[in-house]
Design a protein around this motif. Sequence first.
Motif, PDB file in Angstrom:
ATOM      1  N   LEU A  87       0.811  -0.978   0.007  1.00 59.93           N
ATOM      2  CA  LEU A  87      -0.115   0.046   0.078  1.00 59.93           C
ATOM      3  C   LEU A  87       0.937   1.167   0.134  1.00 59.93           C
ATOM      4  O   LEU A  87       0.599   2.406  -0.722  1.00 59.93           O
ATOM      5  N   SER A  88       1.905   1.398   0.889  1.00 61.85           N
ATOM      6  CA  SER A  88       3.009   2.318   0.712  1.00 61.85           C
ATOM      7  C   SER A  88       3.414   2.758  -0.763  1.00 61.85           C
ATOM      8  O   SER A  88       3.380   3.979  -1.103  1.00 61.85           O
ATOM      9  N   GLN A  89       3.743   1.604  -1.439  1.00 59.07           N
ATOM     10  CA  GLN A  89       4.306   1.900  -2.685  1.00 59.07           C
ATOM     11  C   GLN A  89       3.194   2.669  -3.616  1.00 59.07           C
ATOM     12  O   GLN A  89       3.333   3.182  -4.373  1.00 59.07           O
ATOM     13  N   LYS A  90       1.695   2.187  -3.266  1.00 57.59           N
ATOM     14  CA  LYS A  90       0.704   2.609  -3.878  1.00 57.59           C
ATOM     15  C   LYS A  90       0.405   4.070  -3.745  1.00 57.59           C
ATOM     16  O   LYS A  90       0.288   5.052  -4.870  1.00 57.59           O
ATOM     17  N   VAL A  91       0.619   4.644  -2.353  1.00 59.72           N
ATOM     18  CA  VAL A  91      -0.029   5.797  -2.171  1.00 59.72           C
ATOM     19  C   VAL A  91       0.986   6.718  -2.072  1.00 59.72           C
ATOM     20  O   VAL A  91       0.950   8.110  -1.973  1.00 59.72           O
ATOM     21  N   GLY A  92       2.236   6.299  -2.100  1.00 57.82           N
ATOM     22  CA  GLY A  92       3.446   7.253  -2.499  1.00 57.82           C
ATOM     23  C   GLY A  92       3.746   8.020  -0.936  1.00 57.82           C
ATOM     24  O   GLY A  92       3.106   8.142  -0.008  1.00 57.82           O
ATOM     25  N   SER A  93       4.787   9.178  -1.300  1.00 61.90           N
ATOM     26  CA  SER A  93       5.172   9.869  -0.122  1.00 61.90           C
ATOM     27  C   SER A  93       4.277  10.822   0.432  1.00 61.90           C
ATOM     28  O   SER A  93       4.201  11.408   1.601  1.00 61.90           O
ATOM     29  N   ASN A  94       3.091  11.108  -0.621  1.00 61.32           N
ATOM     30  CA  ASN A  94       2.078  12.014  -0.054  1.00 61.32           C
ATOM     31  C   ASN A  94       1.125  11.310   0.473  1.00 61.32           C
ATOM     32  O   ASN A  94       0.154  12.135   1.014  1.00 61.32           O
ATOM     33  N   GLY A  95       0.963  10.170   0.369  1.00 58.07           N
ATOM     34  CA  GLY A  95      -0.129   9.311   1.218  1.00 58.07           C
ATOM     35  C   GLY A  95       0.313   9.064   2.717  1.00 58.07           C
ATOM     36  O   GLY A  95       1.349   9.262   3.165  1.00 58.07           O
TER      37      GLY A  95
END
Length: 257
Positions: A87-95
């Motif tokens: 999920l972290s890779q999906k939402v990125g640093s702004n997620g």
Amino acid sequence: MASSLQLQFRLSPSTTPALLRHRPIQCATDRRALFDRIAPVYDNLNDLLSLGQHRIWKRMAVSWSGAKAGDCVLDICCGSGDLAFLLSQKVGSNGKVTGLDFSRQQLSIASSRQTSLSRPCYKNIEWVEGDALNLPFSDGSVDAITMGYGLRNVLDKRKALEEMLRVLKEGSKLSILDFSKATQPTTASIQEWMINNIVVPVASGYGLAEDYKYLSKSISEFSTGKELEKLALEVGFSTSIHYEISGGLMGNLVASR
């Protein structure tokens, strides 16, 4: 967006977690102890028992969740963190990703993995010791929810789904991956044979044969895909569909708020 999540607990990356605010967790004490006990070898066993296929299934579950860049997402029963990392890779640093589990040992391993893997995007993950039946987050604060191999282990599936519905934003989805309760006799026989002749013997090599014998019972007592679809609609989800995976041995419920 992340500020709308009222976190009760933050796990320090390198230490045993310190509880900031305690909320009782509704679970069977023996089940919680089981997941604490198997935590050190959980990832290795998953790889061995699924021949690595669980990683494909988890990517499918994350894809079905609809999580996208900048979202605030939640992984319930996060264990050692596989779905949270995806999920972290999906939402990125702004997620923002929150991984919630009732097992402190599992959370400790997830946090250690977060540190050792050291990918920049993984800084957006928080680990929370909490209860799937009493989520410590505000209403309508989450853009997507995943849950991997956890729904079988909660005391009240309806309450768990109601809590997920409560914290999801309008139009958002949950994606729940788990063993599928087979409705076809052949599939059920294959599933039982695999547990008795592959899962338990392999687990015994780690001294965990008794711990993994619970699988067969938990699957037999689990809801079928159709029953899960119906339950999700009853608690208020607008759409609900259960996908069979690997010939019906696994399944993934996708429901929209």
